[in-house]
Scaffold this motif. Structure first.
Motif, PDB file in Angstrom:
ATOM      1  N   ASP A  16       0.859  -1.183   0.000  1.00 11.08           N
ATOM      2  CA  ASP A  16       0.000   0.000   0.000  1.00 11.08           C
ATOM      3  C   ASP A  16       0.898   1.237   0.000  1.00 11.08           C
ATOM      4  OD1 ASP A  16      -1.736   2.087   0.544  1.00 11.08           O
ATOM      5  OD2 ASP A  16      -2.644   1.141   2.291  1.00 11.08           O
ATOM      6  N   MET A  39      -6.624   1.092  -3.342  1.00 12.31           N
ATOM      7  CA  MET A  39      -6.750   0.108  -2.265  1.00 12.31           C
ATOM      8  C   MET A  39      -8.201  -0.157  -1.882  1.00 12.31           C
ATOM      9  SD  MET A  39      -3.888  -1.267  -1.237  1.00 12.31           S
ATOM     10  CE  MET A  39      -4.296  -1.867   0.396  1.00 12.31           C
ATOM     11  N   GLU A  40      -9.020   0.877  -1.772  1.00 11.65           N
ATOM     12  CA  GLU A  40     -10.371   0.698  -1.250  1.00 11.65           C
ATOM     13  C   GLU A  40     -11.297  -0.093  -2.180  1.00 11.65           C
ATOM     14  OE1 GLU A  40     -12.902   4.726  -2.175  1.00 11.65           O
ATOM     15  OE2 GLU A  40     -11.437   4.801  -0.552  1.00 11.65           O
ATOM     16  N   GLU A  44     -11.701  -6.943   0.718  1.00 11.75           N
ATOM     17  CA  GLU A  44     -11.080  -6.731   2.033  1.00 11.75           C
ATOM     18  C   GLU A  44      -9.911  -7.677   2.297  1.00 11.75           C
ATOM     19  OE1 GLU A  44     -12.431  -6.700   6.669  1.00 11.75           O
ATOM     20  OE2 GLU A  44     -13.885  -6.007   5.168  1.00 11.75           O
ATOM     21  N   GLN A  47      -6.979  -6.439   0.315  1.00 12.35           N
ATOM     22  CA  GLN A  47      -6.454  -5.220   0.957  1.00 12.35           C
ATOM     23  C   GLN A  47      -5.507  -5.593   2.092  1.00 12.35           C
ATOM     24  OE1 GLN A  47      -9.163  -2.146   2.271  1.00 12.35           O
ATOM     25  NE2 GLN A  47     -10.552  -2.561   0.568  1.00 12.35           N
ATOM     26  N   GLN A  51      -1.576  -4.758   2.409  1.00 13.24           N
ATOM     27  CA  GLN A  51      -1.098  -3.979   3.555  1.00 13.24           C
ATOM     28  C   GLN A  51       0.038  -4.690   4.278  1.00 13.24           C
ATOM     29  OE1 GLN A  51      -4.847  -3.482   5.547  1.00 13.24           O
ATOM     30  NE2 GLN A  51      -5.311  -1.572   4.477  1.00 13.24           N
TER      31      GLN A  51
END
Length: 85
Positions: A16, A39-40, A44, A47, A51
């Motif tokens: 990220d 990223m959004e 999930e 992500q 991260q």
């Protein structure tokens, strides 16, 4: 496997970077590409992987990741634009 350096098995590392996915080339960990993947818009679980540093084995796998998620980003942006008042 514990104690194994992932840079020996993988070519790239996704991280990220200011809410976008950045790609580092291994083993040097030098920046390879700043992508347009937001990223959004990633699921999930993806992500979280990014991260924490998502390892990618080949350039083909990297290309497929970028194509799939960039098209998702474009779709989300188009939907948001259409529904804007």
């Amino acid at each position: 496997e514990t104690g194994v350096d992932p840079s020996n098995q993988y070519e790239f590392l996704l991280v990220d970077h200011n809410d976008y996915v950045a790609v580092y080339q291994l083993p040097e960990r030098e920046i390879y590409e700043y992508t347009d993947v937001i990223m959004e818009v990633l699921p999930e679980d993806v992500q979280k992987e990014v991260q924490h540093g998502k390892y990618i084995k080949t350039e083909e796998e990297l290309y497929n990741f970028n194509v799939f998620y960039v098209s998702n980003c474009v779709h989300v942006i188009e939907v948001l634009t259409v529904h804007k008042v």
